[in-house]
Design a protein around this motif. Structure first.
Motif, PDB file in Angstrom:
ATOM      1  N   LEU A   3       0.839  -1.197   0.000  1.00  0.00           N
ATOM      2  CA  LEU A   3       0.000   0.000   0.000  1.00  0.00           C
ATOM      3  C   LEU A   3       0.872   1.244   0.000  1.00  0.00           C
ATOM      4  O   LEU A   3       0.545   2.244  -0.650  1.00  0.00           O
ATOM      5  CB  LEU A   3      -0.924  -0.005   1.226  1.00  0.00           C
ATOM      6  N   GLU A   4       2.002   1.195   0.694  1.00  0.00           N
ATOM      7  CA  GLU A   4       2.917   2.344   0.742  1.00  0.00           C
ATOM      8  C   GLU A   4       3.442   2.688  -0.646  1.00  0.00           C
ATOM      9  O   GLU A   4       3.442   3.861  -1.045  1.00  0.00           O
ATOM     10  CB  GLU A   4       4.083   2.027   1.676  1.00  0.00           C
ATOM     11  N   ASN A   5       3.893   1.691  -1.402  1.00  0.00           N
ATOM     12  CA  ASN A   5       4.409   1.958  -2.748  1.00  0.00           C
ATOM     13  C   ASN A   5       3.303   2.415  -3.691  1.00  0.00           C
ATOM     14  O   ASN A   5       3.517   3.273  -4.558  1.00  0.00           O
ATOM     15  CB  ASN A   5       5.097   0.715  -3.310  1.00  0.00           C
ATOM     16  N   TRP A   6       2.121   1.815  -3.539  1.00  0.00           N
ATOM     17  CA  TRP A   6       0.977   2.232  -4.359  1.00  0.00           C
ATOM     18  C   TRP A   6       0.656   3.711  -4.120  1.00  0.00           C
ATOM     19  O   TRP A   6       0.535   4.497  -5.057  1.00  0.00           O
ATOM     20  CB  TRP A   6      -0.227   1.348  -4.033  1.00  0.00           C
ATOM     21  N   GLU A   7       0.541   4.096  -2.872  1.00  0.00           N
ATOM     22  CA  GLU A   7       0.134   5.461  -2.550  1.00  0.00           C
ATOM     23  C   GLU A   7       1.220   6.477  -2.907  1.00  0.00           C
ATOM     24  O   GLU A   7       0.908   7.587  -3.353  1.00  0.00           O
ATOM     25  CB  GLU A   7      -0.237   5.554  -1.069  1.00  0.00           C
ATOM     26  N   LYS A   8       2.499   6.114  -2.730  1.00  0.00           N
ATOM     27  CA  LYS A   8       3.567   7.046  -3.096  1.00  0.00           C
ATOM     28  C   LYS A   8       3.593   7.282  -4.602  1.00  0.00           C
ATOM     29  O   LYS A   8       3.758   8.420  -5.059  1.00  0.00           O
ATOM     30  CB  LYS A   8       4.920   6.520  -2.630  1.00  0.00           C
TER      31      LYS A   8
END
Length: 274
Positions: free
Chosen positions: A106-111
């Motif tokens: 989710l972190e990579n998706w949102e960044k």
């Protein structure tokens, strides 16, 4: 339509200006005498881009994180403080990981979405508000990608953001068109930049040369683009020669999108013709 005086330097904001396409775009506008606000998160590389612009009065360095909402406002405020207006915005900055939807966090998706989609949209909103306030017939150009329509299954957040960037191009063009503001997207194919040189296999070995070679074999012009070729498209779209172009995208991919089968396969079928 009010004629643009090309003897008057324009003010251009370029994100991702520290290397690749962004650096080439900055050089293209600078060589025409325009004023450039160079935006990026890599300070040393940003300074290298600035060093290519001979007149120090013609550029402004803005180092920061586009995922930071306050920095977006700073970009606009500092540009206006120096030159008093904004004529062109080029949303070029990008960030992505190479992984499938099965493994992406989710972190990579949102960044990825924050930098590749949200930042361009809200920076455009700030810039367009100033253009409308000053009655400027400005231009906003989003750098999307042919991956918006030609997904590979290996970079889901990047593909999603580039597709959404095309959709918001049409939305913004419809909204701001009556104010004389044009909004266009460019969809490059493979370009010789650092982002096309970071492909690895499951063992961590760099396989970029092979992957790029495969793509070039699917491209009628049989090569990748240079950053300067994409910059030429950006410059043309920003000019009065493209004064009736808005709410659309320009594909610069050497014919890749509409070609069927590799030239290796064509040659095996028709060796005297390919």
């Amino acid at each position: 339509m009010e004629e643009l005086d090309r003897f008057r330097p324009r003010v251009i904001i370029i994100t991702g200006a520290s290397r690749g396409i962004g650096r080439a775009v900055a050089q293209k506008f600078a060589c025409k005498g325009d004023f450039i606000a160079l935006v990026a998160d890599q300070k040393d590389e940003l300074e290298e881009s600035a060093a290519l612009i001979k007149n120090a009065d013609n550029y402004l360095l803005l180092h920061g994180d586009l995922a930071d909402d306050d920095f977006l406002k700073q970009v606009v405020d500092d540009t206006l403080a120096k030159w008093g207006r904004i004529d062109v915005l080029v949303n070029n900055a990008a960030w992505r990981t190479l992984e499938t939807l099965r493994t992406i966090s989710l972190e990579n998706w949102e960044k990825t979405l924050k930098i590749c989609l949200t930042a361009p949209v809200f920076l455009s909103k700030l810039v367009a508000a100033n253009m409308e306030k000053n009655g400027s017939k400005g231009v906003i150009i989003h750098i999307s990608s042919i991956m918006a329509d030609r997904a590979g299954g290996t970079s889901p957040a990047y593909v999603a953001s580039k597709g959404a960037l095309l959709s918001i191009t049409y939305e913004m063009a419809a909204l701001y068109g009556p104010s004389g503001i044009r909004v266009i997207a460019i969809c490059p194919g493979n370009v010789h930049t650092r982002m096309s040189q970071d492909f690895t296999d499951s063992e961590g070995e760099n396989i970029s040369e092979g992957l790029v070679g495969d793509m070039e074999n699917l491209t009628p012009l049989q090569r990748s683009a240079t950053p300067e070729e994409i910059a030429n498209g950006v410059f043309w779209l920003s000019s009065e020669e493209a004064s009736f172009v808005t709410g659309t995208s320009l594909v610069i991919d050497g014919g890749f999108t509409h070609n069927f089968s590799s030239y290796k396969n064509k040659h095996s079928q028709f060796p005297k013709e390919f």
